[in-house]
Design a protein around this motif. Structure first.
Motif, mmCIF file in Angstrom:
data_model
loop_
_atom_site.group_PDB
_atom_site.id
_atom_site.type_symbol
_atom_site.label_atom_id
_atom_site.label_comp_id
_atom_site.label_asym_id
_atom_site.label_seq_id
_atom_site.Cartn_x
_atom_site.Cartn_y
_atom_site.Cartn_z
ATOM 1 N N SER A 1 0.827 -1.201 0.000
ATOM 2 C CA SER A 1 0.000 0.000 0.000
ATOM 3 C C SER A 1 0.863 1.253 0.000
ATOM 4 N N ARG A 2 1.916 1.245 0.803
ATOM 5 C CA ARG A 2 2.800 2.413 0.879
ATOM 6 C C ARG A 2 3.567 2.622 -0.424
ATOM 7 N N PHE B 1 -1.623 -1.242 -5.037
ATOM 8 C CA PHE B 1 -2.835 -1.553 -4.281
ATOM 9 C C PHE B 1 -3.408 -2.923 -4.618
ATOM 10 N N GLY B 2 -3.213 -3.396 -5.850
ATOM 11 C CA GLY B 2 -3.673 -4.742 -6.185
ATOM 12 C C GLY B 2 -3.024 -5.780 -5.287
ATOM 13 N N ASP B 3 -1.703 -5.694 -5.128
ATOM 14 C CA ASP B 3 -0.988 -6.617 -4.251
ATOM 15 C C ASP B 3 -1.417 -6.416 -2.803
ATOM 16 N N ALA B 4 -1.598 -5.151 -2.412
ATOM 17 C CA ALA B 4 -2.011 -4.877 -1.030
ATOM 18 C C ALA B 4 -3.330 -5.557 -0.709
ATOM 19 N N PHE B 5 -4.308 -5.416 -1.595
ATOM 20 C CA PHE B 5 -5.624 -5.999 -1.327
ATOM 21 C C PHE B 5 -5.557 -7.528 -1.303
ATOM 22 N N TYR C 1 -7.101 -2.219 5.369
ATOM 23 C CA TYR C 1 -7.728 -2.292 4.042
ATOM 24 C C TYR C 1 -8.421 -0.960 3.724
ATOM 25 N N ALA C 2 -9.157 -0.412 4.695
ATOM 26 C CA ALA C 2 -9.837 0.871 4.503
ATOM 27 C C ALA C 2 -8.821 1.975 4.217
ATOM 28 N N HIS C 3 -7.701 1.932 4.929
ATOM 29 C CA HIS C 3 -6.644 2.920 4.715
ATOM 30 C C HIS C 3 -6.121 2.830 3.273
ATOM 31 N N ALA C 4 -5.899 1.608 2.806
ATOM 32 C CA ALA C 4 -5.403 1.419 1.436
ATOM 33 C C ALA C 4 -6.421 1.911 0.413
ATOM 34 N N LEU C 5 -7.701 1.680 0.672
ATOM 35 C CA LEU C 5 -8.730 2.171 -0.255
ATOM 36 C C LEU C 5 -8.666 3.685 -0.399
ATOM 37 N N VAL C 6 -8.501 4.373 0.726
ATOM 38 C CA VAL C 6 -8.429 5.831 0.675
ATOM 39 C C VAL C 6 -7.156 6.268 -0.053
ATOM 40 N N LEU C 7 -6.035 5.630 0.251
ATOM 41 C CA LEU C 7 -4.790 5.971 -0.435
ATOM 42 C C LEU C 7 -4.887 5.710 -1.939
ATOM 43 N N ALA C 8 -5.690 4.713 -2.310
ATOM 44 C CA ALA C 8 -5.873 4.378 -3.724
ATOM 45 C C ALA C 8 -6.847 5.317 -4.427
ATOM 46 N N ASP D 1 -10.152 5.943 -3.351
ATOM 47 C CA ASP D 1 -11.548 5.512 -3.218
ATOM 48 C C ASP D 1 -12.056 5.950 -1.845
ATOM 49 N N PRO D 2 -12.333 7.253 -1.670
ATOM 50 C CA PRO D 2 -12.754 7.717 -0.342
ATOM 51 C C PRO D 2 -14.081 7.139 0.109
ATOM 52 N N GLU D 3 -14.996 6.907 -0.842
ATOM 53 C CA GLU D 3 -16.300 6.353 -0.458
ATOM 54 C C GLU D 3 -16.137 4.942 0.094
ATOM 55 N N GLY D 4 -15.367 4.113 -0.622
ATOM 56 C CA GLY D 4 -15.142 2.741 -0.167
ATOM 57 C C GLY D 4 -14.385 2.705 1.146
ATOM 58 N N GLY D 5 -13.368 3.547 1.265
ATOM 59 C CA GLY D 5 -12.587 3.572 2.494
ATOM 60 C C GLY D 5 -13.403 4.035 3.683
ATOM 61 N N LEU D 6 -14.231 5.069 3.460
ATOM 62 C CA LEU D 6 -15.065 5.593 4.541
ATOM 63 C C LEU D 6 -16.100 4.566 4.979
ATOM 64 N N ALA D 7 -16.704 3.883 4.022
ATOM 65 C CA ALA D 7 -17.714 2.875 4.357
ATOM 66 C C ALA D 7 -17.095 1.733 5.159
ATOM 67 N N LEU D 8 -15.922 1.268 4.717
ATOM 68 C CA LEU D 8 -15.282 0.164 5.435
ATOM 69 C C LEU D 8 -14.795 0.632 6.805
ATOM 70 N N ALA D 9 -14.292 1.851 6.906
ATOM 71 C CA ALA D 9 -13.846 2.365 8.202
ATOM 72 C C ALA D 9 -15.001 2.428 9.193
ATOM 73 N N GLU D 10 -16.151 2.888 8.737
ATOM 74 C CA GLU D 10 -17.303 2.986 9.637
ATOM 75 C C GLU D 10 -17.807 1.609 10.051
ATOM 76 N N GLU D 11 -17.811 0.677 9.103
ATOM 77 C CA GLU D 11 -18.239 -0.690 9.418
ATOM 78 C C GLU D 11 -17.249 -1.342 10.385
ATOM 79 N N THR D 12 -15.960 -1.078 10.174
ATOM 80 C CA THR D 12 -14.929 -1.652 11.038
ATOM 81 C C THR D 12 -15.016 -1.069 12.442
ATOM 82 N N GLN D 13 -15.301 0.224 12.542
ATOM 83 C CA GLN D 13 -15.401 0.856 13.855
ATOM 84 C C GLN D 13 -16.508 0.220 14.690
ATOM 85 N N ALA D 14 -17.568 -0.214 14.044
ATOM 86 C CA ALA D 14 -18.670 -0.855 14.766
ATOM 87 C C ALA D 14 -18.243 -2.191 15.375
#
Length: 198
Positions: free
Chosen positions: A111-112, A116-120, A146-153, A155-168
């Protein structure tokens, strides 16, 4: 609080495995205190003792721990080399937890680098290993990465959705700092600057 005393006792007994275990734990404690150079020193001492006793699995564990520090410091090539060496040992021994750990750190490395393909792929494997080992907290950590990598890639919508789901699912709040940072990145990408700053 008893680690230093335990290390003295194991040294007095000449118990190399006991010393190695305590040294690895001391490395973990130092890592989480942010004392990375100290952590690497403990991990290296642990790895050397494990190799002296012929315990290649725990030696590989210490090597993977060193690689995590290297990855956090930005030494991505060195981290990847050590992780791939360790991963061969973990795959051969079917050590699911450390396969998951190694893949999660390899995902961070990729990811760094912007790969991102390899990261995922790495994060997906880590998720599978932690699920098989019934370690939900480790799975939550991988989802945060994974959410962090989505945002770096980009995809803020995907990263935000996964971050919120993960926080729960983050029962102890250990992922909250990373998840808040991810939300900030995602909101900034979406133009919600005041929310991102908050």
């Amino acid at each position: 609080v008893y680690s230093a005393r335990a290390l003295e006792l194991y040294e007095g007994l000449g118990d190399l495995s006991g010393q190695a275990g305590v040294l690895n734990n001391l490395g973990v404690f130092a890592y989480w205190r942010g004392q990375w150079e100290e952590a690497v020193g403990y991990y290296e001492r642990s790895r050397d003792l494990e190799l002296r006793t012929g315990d290649v699995i725990n030696a590989a564990t210490a090597g993977a721990n060193i690689a995590e520090v290297l990855a956090d410091q930005g030494h991505l090539d060195d981290a990847e080399e050590k992780l791939l060496d360790a991963l061969r040992v973990f795959r051969a021994s079917r050590y699911g937890y450390m396969i998951g750990f190694s893949c999660s750190v390899l995902g961070r490395v990729a990811s760094r680098r912007g790969d991102f393909g390899d990261a995922f792929e790495r994060f997906d494997e880590a998720r599978r290993e932690f699920a098989a080992a019934e370690l939900p907290a480790d799975g939550v950590h991988v989802d945060a990465l994974y959410a962090h990598a989505l945002v770096l890639a980009g995809d803020p919508e995907g990263g935000l959705a996964l971050a919120e789901e993960t926080q729960a699912r983050d029962d102890d709040g250990s992922e909250e700092p990373l998840l808040l940072r991810i939300r900030g990145y995602a909101l900034a990408q979406q133009g919600a600057h005041a929310e991102a700053v908050a």
